[in-house]
Enzyme design. Structure first.
Site, mmCIF file in Angstrom:
data_model
loop_
_atom_site.group_PDB
_atom_site.id
_atom_site.type_symbol
_atom_site.label_atom_id
_atom_site.label_comp_id
_atom_site.label_asym_id
_atom_site.label_seq_id
_atom_site.Cartn_x
_atom_site.Cartn_y
_atom_site.Cartn_z
ATOM 1 C CD GLU A 181 -2.363 1.078 2.685
ATOM 2 O OE1 GLU A 181 -3.482 1.767 2.952
ATOM 3 O OE2 GLU A 181 -1.933 0.446 3.740
ATOM 4 C CE LYS A 200 -7.478 0.864 4.015
ATOM 5 N NZ LYS A 200 -6.177 1.386 4.831
ATOM 6 C CB CYS A 225 -3.925 -1.768 4.737
ATOM 7 S SG CYS A 225 -2.861 -1.442 6.366
#
Length: 262
Positions: A40, A115, A151
């Site tokens: 990321e 995300k 993440c």
């Protein structure tokens, strides 16, 4: 399927970060890796300045350079970047938010996963500057189905289970994990738990721990590949490192039949 997790540390300048990516990618491609997973925030690390100043669409300078490199090397590259999203007002100030995006490019692919779960935890509020995505994403390479998460998504098992229900055999997770007491242990537990929840392979690539102190989720290393039974197949340390792993999918259906959690 040979994959590479390229645990690097990135900094403030996106094209300097591209050069770092390029060198790591060339090494992994020479080793025969087909899918290369970077962290990321590969285009610009957290804690190095405003993300909206270097954010770009998927036809921008950084994304185009990565696409051309993937084509040149004959690989698929997954790398974190930031895409312009919207403008919101907070406490009388206008904020240009971005989408925290995993670029997937190569082998006819050029797309981005946004995300879904923004990192609003441990005193950090990613949603102040990052607009959450809404859609799951899968892609296919050489007949193998990949899901994508980023993440903080790894704390939400339903996302991983749904990706598996939609066909994902391997889930790649570009990450920039916040360091600190107990955080590496949480990362290790979560990556193994998501493999068990979804009975998929997890290939999670974190930023290496930066040498200088930065604020926010700037990486704690420990990139990891976990098989569908929760077994750690490969794990990095804190420093920059490349993991190259051959993933054998031949037993996946047997595992899913024996552990029918889906």
């Amino acid at each position: 399927m040979r994959i590479a997790l390229l645990q690097i540390t990135t900094n403030a300048d996106k094209m300097a970060n591209f050069e770092h990516l390029r060198q790591a990618a060339e090494y992994a491609a020479k080793k025969g890796a087909r899918v290369l997973v970077f962290p990321e925030a590969t285009s610009q690390a957290f804690g190095t300045g405003r993300l909206d100043k270097q954010a770009e669409n998927l036809d921008g300078e950084f994304a185009t350079a990565v696409r051309e490199l993937a084509s040149e090397l004959g690989v698929v590259i997954v790398a974190g970047m930031f895409v312009p999203a919207d403008t919101v007002e907070k406490e009388g100030k206008k904020i240009d938010r971005v989408h925290n995006t995993a670029l997937i490019t190569g082998a006819g692919l050029h797309q981005g996963y946004r995300k879904i779960h923004t990192y609003d935890a441990f005193g950090y509020r990613e949603s102040d500057t990052v607009k959450p995505g809404e859609e799951l994403m899968l892609f296919e390479v050489d007949g193998v189905s990949f899901g994508v998460a980023i993440c903080y998504d790894i704390r939400f098992p339903e996302q991983f289970k749904q990706l598996a229900r939609e066909g994902a055999q391997i889930i790649v997770v570009p990450t920039s994990w916040q360091d600190g007491p107990g955080k590496v242990e949480q990362w290790q537990v979560l990556s193994r738990a998501r493999a068990l929840d979804s009975t998929t392979w997890i290939a999670a690539c974190d930023q290496a721990r930066p040498q200088e102190e930065r604020k926010g989720p700037t990486g704690a290393g420990h990139s990891v590949v976990v098989d569908p039974t929760g077994k750690v197949v490969a794990e990095a340390g804190y420093e920059e490192e490349t993991l190259i792993v051959d993933i054998d999918l031949s037993e996946l259906e047997k595992v899913r039949n024996s552990i029918p959690v889906l």
